[in-house]
Motif scaffolding. Sequence first.
Motif, short mmCIF file in Angstrom:
data_model
loop_
_atom_site.label_atom_id
_atom_site.label_comp_id
_atom_site.label_asym_id
_atom_site.label_seq_id
_atom_site.Cartn_x
_atom_site.Cartn_y
_atom_site.Cartn_z
N SER A 255 0.84 -1.20 0.00
CA SER A 255 0.00 0.00 0.00
C SER A 255 0.87 1.25 0.00
CB SER A 255 -0.92 0.02 1.22
OG SER A 255 -0.17 0.26 2.39
N ILE A 256 0.30 2.33 -0.48
CA ILE A 256 1.01 3.61 -0.51
C ILE A 256 1.37 4.07 0.90
CG2 ILE A 256 -1.05 5.08 -0.53
CD1 ILE A 256 2.11 5.72 -2.60
N GLN A 257 0.52 3.74 1.88
CA GLN A 257 0.81 4.11 3.28
C GLN A 257 2.07 3.40 3.77
OE1 GLN A 257 -2.23 3.06 2.25
NE2 GLN A 257 -3.64 4.73 2.70
N HIS A 258 2.25 2.14 3.40
CA HIS A 258 3.45 1.41 3.80
C HIS A 258 4.69 1.97 3.11
CE1 HIS A 258 0.55 -1.71 5.17
NE2 HIS A 258 1.44 -1.79 6.14
N ILE B 55 5.12 5.13 2.02
CA ILE B 55 5.41 6.43 2.62
C ILE B 55 5.97 6.24 4.04
CG2 ILE B 55 4.39 8.58 3.50
CD1 ILE B 55 2.48 8.42 1.04
N GLY B 56 5.36 5.37 4.80
CA GLY B 56 5.85 5.11 6.16
C GLY B 56 7.27 4.59 6.18
N THR B 57 7.57 3.70 5.25
CA THR B 57 8.94 3.17 5.15
C THR B 57 9.91 4.26 4.76
OG1 THR B 57 8.07 1.00 4.52
CG2 THR B 57 10.39 1.43 4.02
N THR C 288 10.43 6.70 7.71
CA THR C 288 11.22 6.04 8.77
C THR C 288 12.70 5.97 8.39
OG1 THR C 288 9.31 4.72 9.42
CG2 THR C 288 11.48 3.92 10.12
#
Length: 149
Positions: free
Chosen positions: A45-48, A50-52, A55
């Motif tokens: 997912s795009i959230q993963h 961006i989160g990665t 981080t």
Amino acid sequence: MNEKYGGAGVRFLASLIDFAVIVILSTLLFLGCMKGVEVFVKEISIQHIIGTDVTITAIVYMTYFTVLEGGKRQAGLGKRMMKLKVTGLDNTKIGYVAAFCRAILKLILVLGFAGVGAISIFFSKKKQTVYDIFLKTVVKKTNERCEEK
């Protein structure tokens, strides 16, 4: 003794160089991580993503400034190229803990609050930012070249 401190202009240029290095390192690490994840996961997912990315960038940022400003040379690549170094008020090395705290405060006060933490550089005799004042650090001009030592 007439000490010279790094002003806003030269510090801004040093920051641009440092952030370019951080972006390049973060991007390379991110691409490596995504390539590794691709082997195990079919859809991300795009959230993963961006989160990665956020981080990894935060880890690279904190490591970069903690190790380089707290270490022997007292400066990241940008400051070294601009012939600057971070010291304590008494001209001592600030060490890793202070460098880590300085990186966190810089992130919060400058990036998080649209430069508010840097405004004091224009009014301070020693050209200190808010985080420099709080941590009792200064950025001084030095004659050392990037490749020396």
